[in-house]
Design a protein around this motif. Structure first.
Motif, PDB file in Angstrom:
ATOM      1  N   MET A 123       0.686  -0.810  -0.268  1.00 49.00           N
ATOM      2  CA  MET A 123      -0.280  -0.230  -0.044  1.00 49.00           C
ATOM      3  C   MET A 123       1.032   0.890   0.069  1.00 49.00           C
ATOM      4  O   MET A 123       1.758   1.169   0.832  1.00 49.00           O
ATOM      5  N   ILE A 124       1.183   2.130  -1.101  1.00 46.21           N
ATOM      6  CA  ILE A 124       2.044   3.860  -1.470  1.00 46.21           C
ATOM      7  C   ILE A 124       0.437   4.425  -0.890  1.00 46.21           C
ATOM      8  O   ILE A 124      -0.236   4.315  -1.644  1.00 46.21           O
ATOM      9  N   LEU A 125       0.964   5.509  -0.193  1.00 54.74           N
ATOM     10  CA  LEU A 125       0.358   6.598  -0.217  1.00 54.74           C
ATOM     11  C   LEU A 125       0.736   8.027  -0.578  1.00 54.74           C
ATOM     12  O   LEU A 125       2.535   7.766  -0.509  1.00 54.74           O
ATOM     13  N   ASN A 126       0.621   8.029  -1.832  1.00 53.97           N
ATOM     14  CA  ASN A 126       0.780   9.323  -2.239  1.00 53.97           C
ATOM     15  C   ASN A 126       1.101  10.973  -1.349  1.00 53.97           C
ATOM     16  O   ASN A 126       0.074  11.318  -1.176  1.00 53.97           O
ATOM     17  N   LYS A 127       1.563  11.372  -2.246  1.00 56.94           N
ATOM     18  CA  LYS A 127       1.932  13.282  -1.282  1.00 56.94           C
ATOM     19  C   LYS A 127       0.624  13.946  -1.231  1.00 56.94           C
ATOM     20  O   LYS A 127       0.020  14.311  -0.327  1.00 56.94           O
ATOM     21  N   ALA A 128       0.229  13.805  -2.969  1.00 61.34           N
ATOM     22  CA  ALA A 128      -1.040  14.533  -3.331  1.00 61.34           C
ATOM     23  C   ALA A 128      -2.301  14.295  -2.475  1.00 61.34           C
ATOM     24  O   ALA A 128      -3.063  14.984  -2.001  1.00 61.34           O
ATOM     25  N   PHE A 129      -2.097  12.821  -2.286  1.00 66.74           N
ATOM     26  CA  PHE A 129      -3.358  12.381  -1.572  1.00 66.74           C
ATOM     27  C   PHE A 129      -3.595  12.724   0.008  1.00 66.74           C
ATOM     28  O   PHE A 129      -4.771  12.871   0.947  1.00 66.74           O
ATOM     29  N   ILE A 130      -2.282  12.706   0.244  1.00 65.88           N
ATOM     30  CA  ILE A 130      -2.343  13.593   2.171  1.00 65.88           C
ATOM     31  C   ILE A 130      -2.724  14.779   2.167  1.00 65.88           C
ATOM     32  O   ILE A 130      -2.588  15.212   2.736  1.00 65.88           O
ATOM     33  N   GLU A 131      -1.592  15.200   0.799  1.00 61.48           N
ATOM     34  CA  GLU A 131      -2.337  16.405   0.988  1.00 61.48           C
ATOM     35  C   GLU A 131      -3.627  16.819   0.934  1.00 61.48           C
ATOM     36  O   GLU A 131      -4.916  17.830   1.612  1.00 61.48           O
ATOM     37  N   GLU A 132      -3.923  16.178   0.074  1.00 61.15           N
ATOM     38  CA  GLU A 132      -5.484  16.676   0.110  1.00 61.15           C
ATOM     39  C   GLU A 132      -6.491  16.064   1.408  1.00 61.15           C
ATOM     40  O   GLU A 132      -7.725  17.015   1.866  1.00 61.15           O
ATOM     41  N   ARG A 133      -6.216  15.219   1.785  1.00 58.33           N
ATOM     42  CA  ARG A 133      -6.632  14.450   3.333  1.00 58.33           C
ATOM     43  C   ARG A 133      -6.477  15.882   3.966  1.00 58.33           C
ATOM     44  O   ARG A 133      -7.228  15.528   5.060  1.00 58.33           O
ATOM     45  N   ASN A 134      -5.522  16.496   4.420  1.00 60.15           N
ATOM     46  CA  ASN A 134      -4.961  17.275   5.034  1.00 60.15           C
ATOM     47  C   ASN A 134      -5.557  18.528   4.955  1.00 60.15           C
ATOM     48  O   ASN A 134      -5.712  19.590   6.125  1.00 60.15           O
ATOM     49  N   GLN A 135      -5.779  18.845   4.175  1.00 58.45           N
ATOM     50  CA  GLN A 135      -7.372  20.411   3.974  1.00 58.45           C
ATOM     51  C   GLN A 135      -7.698  20.324   5.224  1.00 58.45           C
ATOM     52  O   GLN A 135      -7.946  20.950   5.930  1.00 58.45           O
ATOM     53  N   SER A 136      -8.764  18.978   6.393  1.00 61.55           N
ATOM     54  CA  SER A 136      -9.433  18.666   6.568  1.00 61.55           C
ATOM     55  C   SER A 136      -9.222  19.757   8.177  1.00 61.55           C
ATOM     56  O   SER A 136      -9.821  20.202   8.995  1.00 61.55           O
ATOM     57  N   TYR A 137      -7.539  20.016   8.193  1.00 57.62           N
ATOM     58  CA  TYR A 137      -7.517  20.355   9.261  1.00 57.62           C
ATOM     59  C   TYR A 137      -6.503  21.172   9.259  1.00 57.62           C
ATOM     60  O   TYR A 137      -6.034  22.311  10.630  1.00 57.62           O
ATOM     61  N   SER A 138      -6.441  21.443   8.248  1.00 56.19           N
ATOM     62  CA  SER A 138      -6.045  22.606   8.082  1.00 56.19           C
ATOM     63  C   SER A 138      -6.040  24.064   8.748  1.00 56.19           C
ATOM     64  O   SER A 138      -4.833  25.313   8.738  1.00 56.19           O
ATOM     65  N   ALA A 139      -7.151  24.732   8.597  1.00 57.54           N
ATOM     66  CA  ALA A 139      -7.227  25.762   9.170  1.00 57.54           C
ATOM     67  C   ALA A 139      -7.187  25.748  10.446  1.00 57.54           C
ATOM     68  O   ALA A 139      -6.609  27.069  10.718  1.00 57.54           O
ATOM     69  N   GLU A 140      -7.725  24.731  11.719  1.00 53.95           N
ATOM     70  CA  GLU A 140      -7.729  24.297  12.460  1.00 53.95           C
ATOM     71  C   GLU A 140      -5.543  24.859  13.356  1.00 53.95           C
ATOM     72  O   GLU A 140      -5.020  25.298  13.808  1.00 53.95           O
ATOM     73  N   HIS A 141      -4.775  24.207  11.860  1.00 53.01           N
ATOM     74  CA  HIS A 141      -3.710  23.992  12.254  1.00 53.01           C
ATOM     75  C   HIS A 141      -2.666  25.038  11.726  1.00 53.01           C
ATOM     76  O   HIS A 141      -2.197  25.139  12.884  1.00 53.01           O
ATOM     77  N   LYS A 142      -3.440  25.917  10.742  1.00 54.31           N
ATOM     78  CA  LYS A 142      -3.056  27.402  10.705  1.00 54.31           C
ATOM     79  C   LYS A 142      -3.033  28.139  12.240  1.00 54.31           C
ATOM     80  O   LYS A 142      -1.737  28.824  12.292  1.00 54.31           O
ATOM     81  N   ARG A 143      -4.261  28.595  12.792  1.00 50.89           N
ATOM     82  CA  ARG A 143      -4.570  29.071  13.800  1.00 50.89           C
ATOM     83  C   ARG A 143      -3.262  28.350  15.317  1.00 50.89           C
ATOM     84  O   ARG A 143      -2.526  29.683  15.870  1.00 50.89           O
ATOM     85  N   ASN A 144      -2.782  27.450  15.152  1.00 47.92           N
ATOM     86  CA  ASN A 144      -2.121  26.716  15.936  1.00 47.92           C
ATOM     87  C   ASN A 144      -0.727  27.024  16.003  1.00 47.92           C
ATOM     88  O   ASN A 144       0.012  27.573  16.479  1.00 47.92           O
ATOM     89  N   TYR A 145      -0.297  27.090  14.764  1.00 54.47           N
ATOM     90  CA  TYR A 145       0.731  27.296  14.149  1.00 54.47           C
ATOM     91  C   TYR A 145       1.760  28.943  14.512  1.00 54.47           C
ATOM     92  O   TYR A 145       2.693  29.029  14.647  1.00 54.47           O
ATOM     93  N   GLU A 146       0.064  30.239  13.644  1.00 55.34           N
ATOM     94  CA  GLU A 146       0.891  30.677  14.005  1.00 55.34           C
ATOM     95  C   GLU A 146       0.687  31.310  15.584  1.00 55.34           C
ATOM     96  O   GLU A 146       1.919  32.424  16.229  1.00 55.34           O
ATOM     97  N   PHE A 147      -0.260  30.853  16.317  1.00 56.62           N
ATOM     98  CA  PHE A 147       0.368  31.250  18.405  1.00 56.62           C
ATOM     99  C   PHE A 147       1.976  30.976  18.534  1.00 56.62           C
ATOM    100  O   PHE A 147       1.925  31.401  19.089  1.00 56.62           O
TER     101      PHE A 147
END
Ligand code: LRH
Ligand code: MN
Length: 424
Positions: A1-25
């Motif tokens: 089973m190979i997980l490619n980066k594009a697929f993972i990037e797409e799945r990251n979308q649902s967490y990215s807003a929260e991550h952006k807030r936490n990271y900026e903090f």
């Protein structure tokens, strides 16, 4: 089973807003943020080939299914971990549990998954089928020269396997010791072990290292011939500058100050690196950071201070390896949590205000020193670790993605539930 980066990037979308807030903090309070992120991205932890199946104890083993049946499947599983967290870019093999049948095919498969081969481990703590001499009473320490010869030859064979794979180090852990007073002459056991290690040392290629791992007890319960950092350092100092002492966190007697041991081994240029795990009692091989995350932070605090004092490259000058065994957790989930705990402890150590700490030490201000250390330890650095991971093409939430993709279910569908993976 190979997980490619594009697929993972797409799945990251649902967490990215929260991550952006936490990271900026959190990144707002980090002066050298780019340097910290680069260090986190470069830092790779080697996964043990013997910990990809369900572990057990003498009382039982409860397999979870979908375990790797061979070295190819073990490399695929480590490749999966690395695709998810981009921090597991190496595998450490144990011989004979993982002898490559086709070395070139194995190297190509590992390269396909972006994996290197870290230290190879010898095994003179079990008798293999058809073995001429038993290791019941030890291997390199054994009173019988023929048994020592057999063990030396095995280690030299392991080096040859490692050279073929591109590894650069041999890890030697010896179960050798005794179970009862009077059973062993400690001096003879030490000298036999040293003479044997000298023959193995002589067989090392020029650019190789030998890591001598110590352990307080088990499977011997009265004496262990390489029982603590002092005994290992005695050997590695007598062997030469290609010999180093390996620190397995679970191999100490209760309440040992491991961060002090690490500091002094580094001072002597004799620290090999680590077998990371956690424990409450003995060599429990539990998830890293699951029992005593503050100790792990204090160890990384000494590591960062010691490596910077010597201008060492954090990512490459020491061996960063996990050594764990999974009795109740899914092996891959357990390893994802262990790598995360290591990255968090390293990031926290990079947060320590070194100038303020030295000031506190130079004024015997222990309260200030604690404030400085715990300010870093209590900083939630998870967004920094996540940002490094995403920048490298990994998942924002590796464990969640592993579960939401039902990877274990897919592995069970592919491999079944009967396979018992080689290892502990
Ligand atoms: C011994 C040890 C050693 C390995 C074995 C799998 O307890 O830590 O590193 O060879 O576990
Ligand atoms: Mn170990």
């Amino acid at each position: 089973m190979i997980l490619n980066k594009a697929f993972i990037e797409e799945r990251n979308q649902s967490y990215s807003a929260e991550h952006k807030r936490n990271y900026e903090f959190v990144s707002g309070s980090v002066s050298n943020i780019d340097e910290v992120l680069k260090k986190l991205i470069d830092f790779q932890v080697a996964i043990p080939s013997w910990a990809l199946g369900t572990g057990g104890t003498r009382f039982g083993r409860f397999s979870g299914g979908g375990e790797p049946a061979n070295l190819e499947q073990k490399i695929q599983d480590v490749g999966l971990l690395h695709a998810l967290n981009q921090s597991s870019g190496a595998i450490s093999l144990h011989i004979p549990w993982d002898i490559p049948k086709d070395t070139n095919a194995i190297k190509a498969l590992a390269a396909q998954h972006g994996l290197k081969f870290d230290a190879v481990n010898s095994n003179t703590f079990q008798d293999q089928p058809g073995q001429q001499y038993s290791y019941k009473f030890g291997s390199l320490q054994h009173i019988n020269k023929s048994v020592r010869r057999q063990a030396i030859e095995h280690n030299i064979e392991v080096i040859k396997n490692g050279v073929a794979l591109g590894s650069k180090a041999l890890t030697v852990w010896l179960a050798d010791g005794s179970c009862f007073p009077g059973q062993l002459n400690f001096r003879k056991a030490f000298q036999n072990t040293l003479e044997s290690l000298q023959e193995i040392y002589a067989a090392l290629p020029g650019d190789w290292k030998i890591f001598l791992e110590y352990k307080a007890y088990e499977p011997n319960f009265y004496s262990t011939t390489v029982a603590d950092w002092g005994q290992s350092l005695l050997h590695t100092s007598k062997l030469g500058n290609k010999a180093y002492t390996l620190v397995d966190l679970g191999h100490h007697l209760p309440n040992a100050n491991i961060e002090q041991i690490v500091s002094l081994l580094m001072m002597e240029n004799k620290l090999a690196g680590f077998h990371f795990n956690d424990s409450k009692y003995g060599d429990d091989d539990l998830t890293v950071g699951s029992i005593n995350p503050y100790q792990l932070f204090l160890i990384f605090n000494e590591l960062v201070e010691g490596m910077d004092a010597k201008g060492m490259n954090h990512a490459t000058d020491l061996a960063w390896m996990i050594d764990a065994s999974h009795n109740v957790k899914d092996p891959l989930e357990d390893l994802l949590q262990s790598v995360e705990a290591i990255m968090i402890a390293y990031a926290q150590a990079l947060m320590v205000d070194k100038t303020a700490l030295v000031e506190a030490q130079d004024t015997n201000d222990s309260a200030k020193a604690q404030e400085v250390l715990q300010a870093a330890y209590r900083t939630d650095v998870r967004p920094l670790v996540a940002e490094a991971r995403v920048t490298a093409g990994g998942a924002l939430q590796p464990l969640q993605l592993f579960r939401s993709l039902k990877i274990r279910e897919q592995l069970i569908a592919e491999r079944g539930t009967k396979i018992i993976s080689t290892g502990l």
